[in-house]
Motif scaffolding. Structure first.
Motif, PDB file in Angstrom:
ATOM      1  N   ALA A 103      34.756  49.220  43.307  1.00 48.69           N
ATOM      2  CA  ALA A 103      35.494  48.284  44.308  1.00 48.69           C
ATOM      3  C   ALA A 103      34.905  48.257  45.738  1.00 48.69           C
ATOM      4  O   ALA A 103      35.235  47.147  46.250  1.00 48.69           O
ATOM      5  CB  ALA A 103      36.787  48.959  44.366  1.00 48.69           C
ATOM      6  N   LYS A 117      41.146  43.793  45.594  1.00 53.29           N
ATOM      7  CA  LYS A 117      41.260  44.529  44.430  1.00 53.29           C
ATOM      8  C   LYS A 117      41.697  43.659  43.291  1.00 53.29           C
ATOM      9  O   LYS A 117      42.776  43.356  43.494  1.00 53.29           O
ATOM     10  CB  LYS A 117      42.011  45.692  44.487  1.00 53.29           C
ATOM     11  N   ALA A 175      36.776  44.032  41.972  1.00 50.87           N
ATOM     12  CA  ALA A 175      37.175  43.652  43.177  1.00 50.87           C
ATOM     13  C   ALA A 175      36.030  42.785  43.865  1.00 50.87           C
ATOM     14  O   ALA A 175      35.038  42.353  43.302  1.00 50.87           O
ATOM     15  CB  ALA A 175      36.876  45.155  44.205  1.00 50.87           C
TER      16      ALA A 175
END
Length: 363
Positions: free
Chosen positions: A159, A360, A36
């Motif tokens: 992330a 993402k 991410a």
């Protein structure tokens, strides 16, 4: 290797996902699979004002997993979870004394479109693509120098961690590393975006008595209260300087100015008490300051702070620990978007509906 990246073809143009070539890591570099990446105002500035060479792959708040290490890499191994931060040389006097944010070659390494050896690893159909901040994290993979890569705990959502590499580290570091306010002191945060709210949370960690948030959006001010602001002021509705002096009985000890708006910069100075310090972290256009009346006459200090005056490999793990201890809930600032929604994420950030977008990348 072939990767997918969001390419910025020309000034002001939308990001376009394209297949590009990424070369293998050279000595002291690592190949990182990007999980991410945060979307930062600086990426928008680079796209819209062309402060870096174009065409380019932007992105500078990447988090991911080390896939390959180049010759000479000693601090990272395949499989490590990492955050990628800004590029710096590691050898100039500022780097060697713990201030890599003012590295002698900070601008060419971060905005010059090249890696540490002044070449690029990215290309499309044989034509070079510029690199950004030594990483170009708007892609499925990235190359970065070992010194710019921070190993992080595997028990925290990877992330979530990318923005620690720039925006969140900037706000928190300005308070914790540069201003270092004393317990019970007063501080005003001008601007309640990701940088300002990170500074606010850091001020709560150190125990500031008055933490005053200033913004022009009531929704952000209400959120600031939830994160620890003791008072909030809407700059459209009140005389900010007068209100700050009233709340603090004479002015704040410290201020963090994140907006870059000249009028607000002056407010941040004028609302300080004598001997107060204001840290400027927002990109500010040319403006006029009355040095004698605004600064010198009351012994005030105005300082510019880049990237929170942080040593990322030391500071980012500290922020992760604060987060794990429940003292730095930066996860409340973010909203996740799919990689294909990159243009939507930028627009939502620009119009204020999202404080910190995160793309993402890995499925």
């Amino acid at each position: 290797m072939k990767i997918t990246a969001a390419v910025t073809e020309a000034q002001g143009k939308d990001f376009v996902l394209q297949e590009v070539e990424l070369a293998s890591p050279k000595a002291n570099e690592v190949l990182i699979k990007i999980v991410a990446t945060g979307v930062c105002h600086t990426d928008a500035v680079a796209r819209d004002l062309a402060i870096a060479p174009l065409p380019a792959v932007l992105g500078h708040e990447g988090s991911g997993i080390v896939e390959e290490v180049g010759e000479g890499v000693t601090s990272l191994d395949k499989g490590d979870h990492v955050v990628i931060s800004f590029a710096h040389c590691g050898t100039c006097p500022n780097c060697l004394t713990g201030h890599p944010t003012v590295c002698d070659t900070f601008n060419p390494l971060n905005f010059g479109g090249v890696q540490d050896d002044y070449t690029t690893r990215l290309s499309k159909e044989g034509a070079e693509l510029a690199t950004f901040f030594g990483q170009s994290s708007f892609g499925t993979y990235a190359i970065a120098h070992e010194r710019n890569v921070v190993k992080v705990d595997k028990d925290v959502d990877l992330a979530l961690l990318g923005p620690l590499g720039c925006g969140i580290q900037t706000g928190a570091g300005t308070v914790l590393n540069r201003l270092r306010p004393q317990f019970g002191s007063t501080i005003v945060i001008y601007g309640c975006g990701a940088v300002g709210l990170s500074a606010l949370m850091a001020a709560k960690i150190v125990g500031c008595k008055h933490i005053i948030a200033v913004d022009v959006h009531d929704s952000r001010l209400e959120f600031a209260k939830e994160l620890g602001a003791t008072h909030v002021l809407n700059g459209r509705n009140v005389d900010v300087v007068a209100e700050v002096k009233k709340i603090t009985n004479g002015g704040s000890n410290y201020a963090v100015e994140t907006t870059g708006v000249p009028q607000v910069v002056k407010q941040s100075l004028n609302a300080l008490r004598p001997l107060g310090t204001c840290a400027i972290v927002g990109v500010t256009p040319e403006m006029t300051i009355d040095v004698h009346n605004d600064i010198m006459a009351e012994g005030k200090t105005m300082v510019g702070v880049i990237e929170g005056d942080s040593v990322p490999r030391v500071f980012i793990p500290e922020l992760v620990n604060y987060y794990k201890d429940g003292k730095f809930p930066f996860d409340r600032l973010v909203k996740f978007y799919e990689f294909e929604q990159i243009n939507e994420a930028f627009e939502d950030s620009k119009n204020g509906t999202t404080i910190k977008p995160i793309l993402k990348i890995a499925k």
